[in-house]
Enzyme design. Structure first.
Site, PDB file in Angstrom:
ATOM      1  N   HIS A 118       0.754  -1.118   0.156  1.00 51.98           N
ATOM      2  CA  HIS A 118       0.265   0.433  -0.134  1.00 51.98           C
ATOM      3  C   HIS A 118       0.489   1.193  -0.255  1.00 51.98           C
ATOM      4  CE1 HIS A 118      -2.501  -3.357   2.131  1.00 51.98           C
ATOM      5  NE2 HIS A 118      -3.750  -3.026   1.534  1.00 51.98           N
ATOM      6  N   LYS A 143      -2.067  -8.427  -3.390  1.00 52.62           N
ATOM      7  CA  LYS A 143      -2.674  -7.303  -3.495  1.00 52.62           C
ATOM      8  C   LYS A 143      -1.916  -5.861  -3.803  1.00 52.62           C
ATOM      9  CE  LYS A 143      -5.512  -4.571  -0.411  1.00 52.62           C
ATOM     10  NZ  LYS A 143      -6.097  -4.340   0.440  1.00 52.62           N
TER      11      LYS A 143
END
Length: 225
Positions: A118, A143
């Protein structure tokens, strides 16, 4: 494309007060345990896993290193993950790969890892290298969530996702460009090869999330013949 709804209770009472009827249309629940203090996570866990037994669950401790709410040492981070996994066997376990590399070897026995990255500041120039490194580890899910500075950042993320999925068809990818500018990436998962999209109820867990009811309608339109 599955719809993931994050839940972020800050106490046992808030966890118990969550109304299942509001999650109609969701496929997966992400429990953001970092909204609790580290001593409360195992206390609240039974309420979460019992209430959402009918859903797949992602167990996530998003630490301050990647924009989350809790600060943990590597040892505390791994111990909490292992404790919850041993008792409740969540369907997916989020692991902050690039900020926890030194303890990644302790997670090699888990087949349900969501290796995540992230970046709430930018879309890094080495995004392809980051995707490649995580993909080569063959986790359950890769992800990536990054912040765009311009339209090209959004298109780059979508193109990279499509390319990696084409060359790694068995690997699940979940990618998104955050904020209003990146919202299109949350809607085009089926086109580019991103398996999940994140939708919100009352509060968003990341910039640019679409409300659950809206996302359900969008998916219905996109899936129609």
């Amino acid at each position: 494309m599955k719809i993931v709804v994050p839940i972020m209770p800050t106490s046992l009472e808030e966890a118990q007060a969550l109304e299942l009827s509001r999650f109609e249309g969701a496929d997966i629940i992400e429990w953001r345990a970092d909204f609790l203090d580290k001593h409360s996570i195992l206390t609240v866990a039974p309420a979460i896993f019992e209430k959402f037994a009918g859903f797949e669950i992602v167990f996530t401790i998003r630490t301050t290193r990647e924009g989350g709410k809790i600060e943990l040492t590597d040892g505390e981070y791994v111990t909490l993950i292992k404790d919850v996994a041993a008792i409740y066997s969540p369907d997916y376990i989020d692991f902050e790969y690039f900020t926890r590399k030194e303890v990644f070897d302790q997670m090699l026995g888990f087949s349900n890892l969501v290796l995540s990255y992230h970046n709430f500041e930018e879309t890094p120039e080495n995004l392809m290298e980051l995707l490649s490194e995580m993909t080569n580890l063959t986790p359950r899910v890769v992800k990536v969530a990054v912040m765009p500075k311009n339209e090209q950042d959004v298109l780059d993320l979508m193109n990279f996702t499509r390319g990696f999925k084409a060359f790694n068809p068995e690997q699940e990818f979940v990618t998104m460009s955050m904020g209003k500018l990146g919202r299109l990436s949350r809607l085009a998962g089926d086109l580019v090869g991103s398996s999940w999209t994140f939708a919100s109820l009352d509060n968003t867990s990341a910039p640019g999330q679409v409300a659950l009811a809206d996302m359900c309608r969008i998916r219905e339109v996109l899936d129609a013949d």
